[in-house]
Design an enzyme around this catalytic site. Sequence first.
Site, PDB file in Angstrom:
ATOM      1  N   ARG A 250      42.919 165.919  45.532  1.00 38.92           N
ATOM      2  CA  ARG A 250      44.271 166.167  45.049  1.00 38.92           C
ATOM      3  C   ARG A 250      44.184 166.735  43.644  1.00 38.92           C
ATOM      4  O   ARG A 250      43.391 166.270  42.819  1.00 38.92           O
ATOM      5  CB  ARG A 250      45.117 164.890  45.057  1.00 38.92           C
ATOM      6  CG  ARG A 250      45.436 164.320  46.444  1.00 38.92           C
ATOM      7  CD  ARG A 250      46.401 165.244  47.200  1.00 38.92           C
ATOM      8  NE  ARG A 250      46.802 164.681  48.485  1.00 38.92           N
ATOM      9  CZ  ARG A 250      46.226 164.957  49.647  1.00 38.92           C
ATOM     10  NH1 ARG A 250      45.181 165.780  49.681  1.00 38.92           N
ATOM     11  NH2 ARG A 250      46.659 164.420  50.774  1.00 38.92           N
ATOM     12  N   GLU A 278      50.586 173.145  42.666  1.00 35.19           N
ATOM     13  CA  GLU A 278      50.011 173.890  43.777  1.00 35.19           C
ATOM     14  C   GLU A 278      51.120 174.663  44.479  1.00 35.19           C
ATOM     15  O   GLU A 278      52.086 174.036  44.955  1.00 35.19           O
ATOM     16  CB  GLU A 278      49.338 172.917  44.751  1.00 35.19           C
ATOM     17  CG  GLU A 278      48.405 173.571  45.735  1.00 35.19           C
ATOM     18  CD  GLU A 278      47.624 172.542  46.523  1.00 35.19           C
ATOM     19  OE1 GLU A 278      46.438 172.347  46.234  1.00 35.19           O
ATOM     20  OE2 GLU A 278      48.232 171.922  47.420  1.00 35.19           O
ATOM     21  N   HIS A 297      43.781 175.719  49.026  1.00 34.45           N
ATOM     22  CA  HIS A 297      43.913 174.512  49.848  1.00 34.45           C
ATOM     23  C   HIS A 297      43.505 174.803  51.302  1.00 34.45           C
ATOM     24  O   HIS A 297      44.232 174.480  52.245  1.00 34.45           O
ATOM     25  CB  HIS A 297      45.353 173.979  49.792  1.00 34.45           C
ATOM     26  CG  HIS A 297      45.444 172.501  50.068  1.00 34.45           C
ATOM     27  ND1 HIS A 297      46.268 171.662  49.362  1.00 34.45           N
ATOM     28  CD2 HIS A 297      44.815 171.709  50.967  1.00 34.45           C
ATOM     29  CE1 HIS A 297      46.150 170.421  49.824  1.00 34.45           C
ATOM     30  NE2 HIS A 297      45.264 170.436  50.799  1.00 34.45           N
TER      31      HIS A 297
END
Length: 339
Positions: A250, A278, A297
């Site tokens: 994370r 993000e 990601h």
Amino acid sequence: MPERPQAVLAMTDRNVPQVFPPRLLARLRACVDLDPTLVAHDFAEPRVRQALARTEVLITGWGCPRLDAAALDAAPRLRAVLHAAGSVKGFTTPEVWRRGILVSSAAAANALPVAEYTLAVILLTGKDVLAFGRPQRTRSDFPRVFPRGDIVPGIGNHGRRVGVVGASRVGRRLLELLRPHDLAVTLADPYVDAAEAARLGVPLLPLDELLRTSDVVTLHAPQTPETRHLIGARELASMPDGSVLVNTARGALVDHDALIGELRTGRLRAVLDVTDPEPLPAGSPLLGLPNAFVTPHLAGSQGNEVARLGRTVVEEAERLTSGRDLLHGVDQDELERSA
């Protein structure tokens, strides 16, 4: 033959054919009564509410609406939620467990591609691919090929020290994947004791010591209030010159301002598959620094890997409908210490 329990899909509808390709969908429909054309993205929508009234099994995935009290009131027969993705934190509520609903997740299946990505990053950064493979290198003195017999100092994976932060599902899969390689691996995790570390086959270190003694630090801890900026200015400063920080967990585990400061000195390198925020804003220095490598990601299940998530759910549905225990049940008490 017993009547199949009613089921409803709740996820982003365009993902359904990827998660459940034809053969998997046929297996799923063999054990639950499912209309694949009905995909819930709003539990208040009339057609969805009508279906929820008789639903016993909810097949969820990325994009599932929040299972709050109102949604659960609309599904009085619901007894199981089978999640075809990783974390269930984004859509479950305490009300789910208060009502005794079983929850299963494909997090273990999703851990494998993340661990594979991380292994690849560790091995490639050992060869300093971030520098030697950068295509925009145009200096005349930059080597296009190393002459046979020349030895490039300072690179390689023989005995390279890898520090794994967090014995999560991904962390544990990574430890398995690292085992065949000639690396020196250590672990930091406040919830793991020496006996469990021994079972995992890895020395257990305090985080500070792991940071000081690792050539690569790879993060696999959950995002909780306690782990926010787990890696900050002090922690980054303790890492050896030339070491690499890898984050596939994370983004909030790392203080990005502190990381940018260290990267600008050229002392450290970073590979980030997750960021905070993000996505990163267009002007983020992380997107331009030559010693930072940012991916969008993608370490988790993508492309043909998402069918592995669907297969996990199908197998759980088969267990559920045959009266067997779920293999990947989620424990509410463990949610605070998981991704």
